[in-house]
Scaffold this motif. Structure first.
Motif, short mmCIF file in Angstrom:
data_model
loop_
_atom_site.label_atom_id
_atom_site.label_comp_id
_atom_site.label_asym_id
_atom_site.label_seq_id
_atom_site.Cartn_x
_atom_site.Cartn_y
_atom_site.Cartn_z
N LEU A 1 43.79 38.18 35.41
CA LEU A 1 42.40 37.74 35.41
C LEU A 1 41.95 37.63 33.96
CD1 LEU A 1 39.70 37.11 36.84
CD2 LEU A 1 39.20 39.58 36.71
N GLU A 2 41.59 36.43 33.55
CA GLU A 2 41.09 36.21 32.19
C GLU A 2 39.56 36.15 32.23
OE1 GLU A 2 42.74 32.92 30.07
OE2 GLU A 2 44.75 33.19 30.93
N SER B 1 30.06 43.56 22.90
CA SER B 1 29.37 44.64 23.61
C SER B 1 29.68 44.60 25.11
CB SER B 1 27.87 44.56 23.38
OG SER B 1 27.34 43.32 23.85
N LEU B 2 29.69 43.39 25.68
CA LEU B 2 29.98 43.27 27.11
C LEU B 2 31.44 43.64 27.38
CD1 LEU B 2 29.10 42.55 29.94
CD2 LEU B 2 29.57 40.14 29.43
N ASP C 1 38.39 42.50 42.78
CA ASP C 1 37.17 42.21 43.53
C ASP C 1 35.97 42.98 42.98
OD1 ASP C 1 38.54 40.48 45.12
OD2 ASP C 1 38.67 41.81 46.86
N ASP C 2 36.13 44.27 42.73
CA ASP C 2 35.00 45.07 42.24
C ASP C 2 34.53 44.57 40.88
OD1 ASP C 2 35.09 46.60 44.49
OD2 ASP C 2 36.14 48.29 43.56
N LEU C 3 35.49 44.25 40.01
CA LEU C 3 35.14 43.78 38.67
C LEU C 3 34.36 42.47 38.76
CD1 LEU C 3 37.59 43.72 35.63
CD2 LEU C 3 35.91 41.93 36.02
N LEU C 4 34.84 41.55 39.59
CA LEU C 4 34.19 40.24 39.70
C LEU C 4 32.82 40.34 40.35
CD1 LEU C 4 37.27 38.04 40.72
CD2 LEU C 4 36.13 38.15 38.49
N SER C 5 32.66 41.24 41.30
CA SER C 5 31.35 41.39 41.94
C SER C 5 30.35 42.07 41.01
CB SER C 5 31.48 42.20 43.24
OG SER C 5 31.96 43.50 42.98
N THR C 6 30.85 42.91 40.07
CA THR C 6 29.97 43.56 39.11
C THR C 6 29.47 42.59 38.06
OG1 THR C 6 31.20 45.63 39.43
CG2 THR C 6 29.79 45.48 37.47
N MET D 1 30.27 35.78 34.97
CA MET D 1 31.17 35.66 33.82
C MET D 1 32.15 34.50 34.00
SD MET D 1 32.27 39.40 32.49
CE MET D 1 33.12 38.55 31.17
N GLU D 2 32.48 33.86 32.90
CA GLU D 2 33.54 32.85 32.92
C GLU D 2 34.86 33.54 33.18
OE1 GLU D 2 35.46 29.51 29.87
OE2 GLU D 2 33.52 30.45 29.42
N ARG D 3 35.60 33.05 34.18
CA ARG D 3 36.83 33.73 34.55
C ARG D 3 37.90 32.73 34.99
NH1 ARG D 3 34.46 35.36 39.49
NH2 ARG D 3 32.67 35.95 38.20
N LEU D 4 39.15 33.20 34.93
CA LEU D 4 40.28 32.43 35.43
C LEU D 4 41.27 33.40 36.04
CD1 LEU D 4 42.02 29.85 35.73
CD2 LEU D 4 42.94 30.33 33.45
N LEU D 5 41.53 33.25 37.33
CA LEU D 5 42.52 34.07 38.03
C LEU D 5 43.75 33.22 38.26
CD1 LEU D 5 43.31 36.68 39.52
CD2 LEU D 5 42.24 35.72 41.58
N ARG D 6 44.91 33.69 37.80
CA ARG D 6 46.13 32.89 37.85
C ARG D 6 47.35 33.78 38.01
NH1 ARG D 6 48.60 33.94 33.18
NH2 ARG D 6 47.36 34.46 31.33
N PRO D 7 48.49 33.19 38.42
CA PRO D 7 49.75 33.95 38.42
C PRO D 7 50.18 34.27 36.99
CG PRO D 7 49.92 31.96 39.78
CD PRO D 7 48.66 31.84 38.98
#
Length: 301
Positions: free
Chosen positions: A230-231, A237-238, A269-274, A278-284
């Motif tokens: 997960l990128e 600070s964040l 899941d918990d990180l993304l729901s918190t 945020m800009e994110r990319l989930l990949r293999p």
């Protein structure tokens, strides 16, 4: 065995370029050398194609000692150097024909070979073009064509697609896979992990003159990194807040990017729901993740 190196060592005065290197290249495979700048990749390649002599250790190509059988080895090699070292005073086809003379090819034979190779590299309509009129991608394809003039058993490519646009890069990849299917053994260095993952049967990761690990891209990925990455992009600070909250997740940082590793997407899941916005990319996971984990993310100079 096409190439066999045992305790290979190369020193330039006080600089150790290659240290205690052991590797083998099997007939018909594509073998990749990857590593940061200064890792020793190009020096290793130059020893294989007899441009540099090893300081110590054993290196055999086609079963021949590189210190004693250089002419016999070179006759069966094709070499694509980093630089497009073409003769600017000759046309595209003449560059190939002059090179063919080094291998004793007659004029008509070299002309036929020239036409065949230009078509293979999609340069058939450029046979009479002067070198300065060619684009960077065309010059690179011509250098590869030149390396094939003598129908080599082993083709050595030092960063064959650096600086090329995606279309040309994919064309070169397709041609290299064609050559491999016809039994030509390939050794290449590259800074593109996608390239290594696509082309290579086995990869040796080098760092600071030594081998870090070796294996198929699939094995290296499975052994060294979790299946998913997960990128996230966050300011300082964040990023600090995220790392404090989710310190239990394996992660790395690079600039404003955070990389979290997990065995399944649900671990995030918990990180993304918190942090839903945020800009994110989930990949293999990829070979690049392995490379950065084993060699670090700092810039090498």
């Amino acid at each position: 065995m096409i190439v066999e190196a045992k305790s290979l060592h190369k020193r330039f005065r006080d600089v150790v370029a290659v240290e205690s290197l052991d590797f083998q290249v099997q007939a018909g495979e594509c073998y990749g050398l990857v590593g940061p700048n200064g890792a020793g990749k190009t020096t290793t390649m130059k020893m294989v194609y007899c441009l540099n002599r090893p300081t110590s250790g054993e290196l055999r190509v086609f079963g021949l000692d590189v210190n004693r059988e250089q002419r016999r080895i070179k006759a069966r090699l094709g070499v694509v150097p980093q630089e497009n070292n073409l003769d600017p005073d000759l046309s595209t086809c003449r560059n190939l024909q002059v090179y063919a003379r080094y291998f004793g090819m007659a004029k008509q034979e070299s002309l036929e070979k020239c036409r065949e190779l230009l078509e293979f590299m999609e340069l058939g309509d450029r046979a009479g073009s002067p070198i300065p009129a060619l684009s960077g991608g065309m010059k690179r394809r011509l250098v590869i064509a030149r390396a094939l003039v003598n129908s080599p058993d082993l083709l050595i490519l030092d960063e064959p697609t650096t600086g090329l646009d995606p279309q040309v890069r994919h064309l070169i990849w397709d041609r290299l896979l064609d050559l491999k299917e016809h039994g030509i053994t390939l050794i290449l260095t590259t800074h593109y992990m996608e390239e290594a993952q696509k082309l290579c049967d086995r990869v040796m990761i080098m760092d600071r003159s030594r081998a870090v690990d070796e294996g198929s891209p699939v094995r290296l990925i499975r052994q060294h990194v979790s299946p998913y990455v997960l990128e996230l992009r966050a300011d300082r600070s964040l990023a600090a807040d995220i790392q404090a909250r989710f310190r239990g997740l394996e992660h790395q940082t690079s600039g404003q990017n955070l990389y979290f590793y997990g065995d399944s997407p649900s671990e995030f899941d918990d990180l993304l729901s918190t942090y839903p916005d945020m800009e994110r990319l989930l990949r293999p996971s990829s070979l690049e993740d392995v490379f950065l984990k084993l060699t670090g993310r700092e810039i090498r100079r």
